[in-house]
Design a protein around this motif. Structure first.
Motif, mmCIF file in Angstrom:
data_model
loop_
_atom_site.group_PDB
_atom_site.id
_atom_site.type_symbol
_atom_site.label_atom_id
_atom_site.label_comp_id
_atom_site.label_asym_id
_atom_site.label_seq_id
_atom_site.Cartn_x
_atom_site.Cartn_y
_atom_site.Cartn_z
ATOM 1 N N LEU A 39 10.861 0.332 -5.341
ATOM 2 C CA LEU A 39 10.119 -0.160 -4.182
ATOM 3 C C LEU A 39 10.095 0.628 -2.890
ATOM 4 O O LEU A 39 11.333 0.988 -2.461
ATOM 5 C CB LEU A 39 10.646 -1.865 -3.923
ATOM 6 C CG LEU A 39 10.015 -2.674 -4.923
ATOM 7 C CD1 LEU A 39 10.576 -3.948 -4.346
ATOM 8 C CD2 LEU A 39 8.624 -2.769 -5.018
ATOM 9 N N ARG A 40 9.029 1.110 -2.422
ATOM 10 C CA ARG A 40 8.932 1.783 -1.080
ATOM 11 C C ARG A 40 8.706 0.762 0.004
ATOM 12 O O ARG A 40 7.727 0.119 -0.295
ATOM 13 C CB ARG A 40 8.107 2.973 -1.164
ATOM 14 C CG ARG A 40 8.101 3.926 -2.189
ATOM 15 C CD ARG A 40 7.062 4.937 -2.191
ATOM 16 N NE ARG A 40 5.762 4.808 -2.287
ATOM 17 C CZ ARG A 40 4.873 4.212 -3.161
ATOM 18 N NH1 ARG A 40 5.314 4.431 -4.502
ATOM 19 N NH2 ARG A 40 3.693 3.809 -3.017
ATOM 20 N N ARG A 41 9.223 0.889 1.100
ATOM 21 C CA ARG A 41 9.010 0.060 2.190
ATOM 22 C C ARG A 41 7.763 0.536 2.817
ATOM 23 O O ARG A 41 7.455 1.931 2.790
ATOM 24 C CB ARG A 41 10.147 0.039 2.979
ATOM 25 C CG ARG A 41 11.548 -0.493 2.573
ATOM 26 C CD ARG A 41 12.424 -0.602 3.703
ATOM 27 N NE ARG A 41 12.298 -1.383 4.949
ATOM 28 C CZ ARG A 41 13.002 -1.340 6.171
ATOM 29 N NH1 ARG A 41 14.081 -0.543 5.975
ATOM 30 N NH2 ARG A 41 12.554 -1.994 7.064
ATOM 31 N N ASN A 42 6.957 -0.342 3.464
ATOM 32 C CA ASN A 42 5.951 0.213 4.281
ATOM 33 C C ASN A 42 4.904 0.970 3.570
ATOM 34 O O ASN A 42 4.390 1.880 4.211
ATOM 35 C CB ASN A 42 6.398 0.918 5.527
ATOM 36 C CG ASN A 42 5.584 0.804 6.768
ATOM 37 O OD1 ASN A 42 5.000 -0.343 7.007
ATOM 38 N ND2 ASN A 42 5.271 1.791 7.398
ATOM 39 N N ALA A 43 4.578 0.202 2.316
ATOM 40 C CA ALA A 43 3.964 1.171 1.331
ATOM 41 C C ALA A 43 2.421 0.887 1.115
ATOM 42 O O ALA A 43 1.536 1.435 1.370
ATOM 43 C CB ALA A 43 4.584 1.311 -0.192
ATOM 44 N N ILE A 44 1.917 -0.588 0.696
ATOM 45 C CA ILE A 44 0.809 -1.009 0.215
ATOM 46 C C ILE A 44 0.205 -1.899 1.397
ATOM 47 O O ILE A 44 0.625 -2.684 1.870
ATOM 48 C CB ILE A 44 0.718 -1.550 -0.922
ATOM 49 C CG1 ILE A 44 -0.745 -1.704 -1.584
ATOM 50 C CG2 ILE A 44 1.537 -2.943 -1.030
ATOM 51 C CD1 ILE A 44 -0.589 -2.091 -3.014
ATOM 52 N N CYS A 45 -1.211 -1.642 1.643
ATOM 53 C CA CYS A 45 -1.831 -2.442 2.657
ATOM 54 C C CYS A 45 -2.294 -3.708 1.886
ATOM 55 O O CYS A 45 -2.845 -3.634 0.672
ATOM 56 C CB CYS A 45 -3.282 -1.717 3.167
ATOM 57 S SG CYS A 45 -4.129 -2.893 3.890
ATOM 58 N N PRO A 46 -1.846 -4.737 2.374
ATOM 59 C CA PRO A 46 -2.147 -6.142 1.645
ATOM 60 C C PRO A 46 -3.784 -6.438 1.824
ATOM 61 O O PRO A 46 -4.001 -7.350 1.138
ATOM 62 C CB PRO A 46 -1.451 -7.250 2.537
ATOM 63 C CG PRO A 46 -1.367 -6.734 3.844
ATOM 64 C CD PRO A 46 -1.008 -4.930 3.772
ATOM 65 N N VAL A 47 -4.512 -5.651 2.482
ATOM 66 C CA VAL A 47 -5.905 -6.186 2.664
ATOM 67 C C VAL A 47 -6.798 -5.411 1.762
ATOM 68 O O VAL A 47 -7.485 -6.015 0.901
ATOM 69 C CB VAL A 47 -6.333 -6.187 4.153
ATOM 70 C CG1 VAL A 47 -7.658 -6.521 4.334
ATOM 71 C CG2 VAL A 47 -5.555 -6.760 4.976
ATOM 72 N N CYS A 48 -6.422 -4.072 1.831
ATOM 73 C CA CYS A 48 -7.285 -3.141 0.896
ATOM 74 C C CYS A 48 -6.881 -2.662 -0.271
ATOM 75 O O CYS A 48 -7.346 -1.861 -1.256
ATOM 76 C CB CYS A 48 -7.962 -1.913 1.701
ATOM 77 S SG CYS A 48 -6.929 -0.646 2.387
ATOM 78 N N GLY A 49 -5.340 -2.768 -0.339
ATOM 79 C CA GLY A 49 -4.598 -1.938 -1.215
ATOM 80 C C GLY A 49 -4.377 -0.402 -1.203
ATOM 81 O O GLY A 49 -3.745 0.175 -2.328
ATOM 82 N N SER A 50 -4.804 0.125 -0.079
ATOM 83 C CA SER A 50 -4.258 1.413 0.054
ATOM 84 C C SER A 50 -2.742 1.627 -0.063
ATOM 85 O O SER A 50 -1.940 0.844 0.509
ATOM 86 C CB SER A 50 -4.883 2.012 1.491
ATOM 87 O OG SER A 50 -4.485 1.660 2.573
#
Length: 241
Positions: A39-50
């Protein structure tokens, strides 16, 4: 389209905040979420998945290239990332084509044997694909073959900055062993610093761009960018090819 827009709207509402900003979907959010096998912190956008590499490339596309400002560019997008597809496909300046061998895309394509004529595309974007392909050198040559003389390609791979030479062994086929040695069960190598040389051998002129150096620590956090080195490999066609 209506349903997907409604879903994005509700996600923007649920995750709204001012600490972070996704340049891909333009959402102001409280934070990017953890993501990845480790798990990487600050990684995936919860809106678009980038994820981090998507946001880096999107910022680069917008600020450092003519992708959106030069009319009629014919673009090949290999293994299309869902967070980019609609934006690229519906852009009035881009003649867009997505391609993949096994996953949903506009056309099915094996990039070691591309069924398009020489010099077909102005722009090629291929990210985190070549590490899956046994004959990556052939794929690189095919990508060089279909690029137009004044065009450009961005060809990204996961790369170990701690090793000079790419590590690969075709005899390793066990998924668990591949995961242990290459970082993922469907990877066939770990690229080293010689990745640039491989691209050059295929016929590209390659600029290794340390784009993340443009951002402060605070900006990297706000945009959810990788805090480690993650250069962009910007390729143009060698005139001798």
């Amino acid at each position: 389209m209506l349903i997907s827009n409604l879903i994005r709207f509700f996600k923007r509402t649920i995750y709204f905040g001012k600490n972070c900003y996704c340049p891909v979907c333009k959402a102001n959010i409280r934070q990017f979420h953890p993501f990845g096998v480790n798990l990487r912190r600050n990684a995936i956008c919860p809106v678009c998945g980038s994820v981090e590499r998507h946001r880096m490339i999107w910022l680069y596309f917008n600020s450092e290239t003519d992708l959106f400002s030069s009319q009629g560019k014919k673009m090949l997008h290999i293994a299309p990332e869902a967070c980019f597809v609609d934006k690229l496909m519906n852009h009035s300046q881009i003649d867009y084509l997505s391609a993949d061998l096994t996953k949903p895309a506009m056309v099915k394509m094996d990039i070691t044997d591309i069924g398009y004529p020489d010099r077909s595309f102005d722009v090629i974007y291929c990210s985190h694909v070549l590490e899956h392909i046994p004959d990556d050198r052939r794929a690189m040559k095919e990508l060089a073959r279909i690029l137009r003389p004044n065009g450009w390609a961005i060809l990204q791979v996961p790369l170990s900055i701690n090793q000079d030479e790419t590590f690969e062994d075709p005899s390793i086929t066990d998924p668990k062993e591949r995961e242990r040695l290459f970082g993922q069960s469907d990877h066939v190598r770990v690229y080293g610093k010689d990745y640039k040389h491989r691209l050059e051998e295929a016929g590209f002129i390659v600029e290794n761009i340390p784009y993340l150096e443009k951002f402060s620590t605070e900006e990297k956090h706000r945009f959810g960018l990788n805090i480690d080195k993650d250069d962009i490999y910007f390729c143009m066609l060698n005139s001798g090819v």
